[in-house]
Motif scaffolding. Sequence first.
Motif, short mmCIF file in Angstrom:
data_model
loop_
_atom_site.label_atom_id
_atom_site.label_comp_id
_atom_site.label_asym_id
_atom_site.label_seq_id
_atom_site.Cartn_x
_atom_site.Cartn_y
_atom_site.Cartn_z
N LEU A 39 9.26 -4.64 -33.48
CA LEU A 39 9.41 -4.13 -32.10
C LEU A 39 9.99 -5.04 -31.20
O LEU A 39 9.96 -6.33 -31.14
N ASP A 40 11.24 -4.36 -30.57
CA ASP A 40 11.99 -5.08 -29.49
C ASP A 40 11.29 -4.61 -28.10
O ASP A 40 11.35 -3.55 -27.77
N THR A 41 11.06 -5.66 -27.36
CA THR A 41 10.33 -5.66 -26.27
C THR A 41 10.94 -6.49 -24.98
O THR A 41 11.67 -7.30 -25.36
N ASP A 42 10.66 -6.42 -23.76
CA ASP A 42 10.92 -7.10 -22.58
C ASP A 42 10.60 -8.55 -22.93
O ASP A 42 11.40 -9.31 -22.36
N ASN A 72 7.78 -3.36 -20.36
CA ASN A 72 7.82 -1.81 -20.30
C ASN A 72 8.70 -1.11 -21.31
O ASN A 72 9.03 0.05 -21.28
N ARG A 73 9.37 -2.06 -22.04
CA ARG A 73 10.42 -1.46 -22.95
C ARG A 73 10.10 -1.61 -24.43
O ARG A 73 9.38 -2.87 -24.89
N LEU A 74 10.02 -0.61 -25.01
CA LEU A 74 9.79 -0.91 -26.72
C LEU A 74 10.81 -0.05 -27.61
O LEU A 74 11.08 1.19 -27.26
N ILE A 91 4.38 -7.88 -22.87
CA ILE A 91 5.34 -7.06 -23.58
C ILE A 91 6.31 -6.29 -22.58
O ILE A 91 7.35 -6.24 -23.09
N ARG A 95 10.79 -10.31 -29.57
CA ARG A 95 10.62 -9.26 -30.79
C ARG A 95 9.20 -9.77 -31.31
O ARG A 95 8.87 -10.82 -31.49
N LEU A 108 3.10 2.08 -26.99
CA LEU A 108 3.62 1.21 -25.84
C LEU A 108 2.32 1.14 -25.00
O LEU A 108 1.98 0.06 -24.39
N GLN A 117 0.52 -2.30 -23.88
CA GLN A 117 0.55 -2.72 -22.37
C GLN A 117 -0.91 -3.22 -21.95
O GLN A 117 -1.08 -3.83 -21.06
#
Length: 354
Positions: free
Chosen positions: A52-55, A34-36, A32, A58, A22, A26
């Motif tokens: 990878l699931d992100t803000d 702050n979330r992974l 992407i 995907r 992450l 970044q």
Amino acid sequence: MSMEPELVDVLPAHKFDEAGLLVWLQKELPEIGNRLAVKQFQGGQSNPTFLLDTDNGRYVLRKKPPGKTLPSAHMVEREYKVMRALSEHTDVPVPKVRVLCEDSDIIGTPFYVMDFMEGRIVSHSALRALDRQERMPAHLSAIDTLAKLHSVDVNAVGLGDFGRPEGYVARQVSRWTKQYLASKTDDMPAMDKLMAWLSENLPANDECAIAHGDYRFGNLMLAPDKPEVIAILDWELSTLGHPLADLAYYCLPYYLPSDMEGMRGLQGEDLEALGIPSEQETIARYCDQSGRDGIDDWHVYLAFSLFRLAAILQGVYKRALDGNAANANALDVGKRASLLAQVGWKIASEGAQP
């Protein structure tokens, strides 16, 4: 039968530093957020593949497997290079790649990240998972997409150094003969005859194109709502090679039994009832799309493709035996290698012209 890829929690052997990933992402791909969250795709890929699931939606990450690997195997850098060239300079359908990391310190091996695509993957060329009226257009789209890939000017898209432009079949015969002999377990007379025959019967015409190396329905993504190829996946075996080797590989199901586990064959199927093209129709369509008036030495390309696949499966079989002789699947894989060699030798010795 689901056409969606299966996702699981990351397998213990493939776990990596998600927090470190992450931080790196970044910097390299700031959108992407702050979330992974990471999941692993199930399936036969030798390069482990993750969602990878992100803000920002995907993405897909592909990395080398952990541990020691053969020097030329699992080259994710090559996959990234060919997909990037194709997506930037052509309309050959490939996922858009975002970043390549060659630093093994981040997650333990090199990796790259590409866009996630929604679509359908059907692994068997009988295409039973599709409605009958979708099957013929899906096959035609696959053939047209292969012809389009082979028409790319490798120098114009910056891939002139992606492989040696001449002698692909000769080099592959030599390479896979060595690999086969290194992983040989039992006598396979058909394989011995096939290897000797191929080295004496190389194709008369040498051609150079981007060869995918594993072009089949399991590596093609169809649009969610229509029978059209929207992405060619799994470029691990790609190189500069002979385009007709790709076409022959795509046609192998016509020579393999439909009732043998793991063969993905079409022999014994009623092609017309299924609504899919015959081998002759497939070849005619490819020739039409690629401006050819026919194909010489077709049996050589078929025999070569069967030999190469037999050698690959023999390697899988040997590794399974070395690791765990009780592996139930290993013995089946060994039988498949032998069958492929027998079919290849039959085609070589009898000659098969379309």
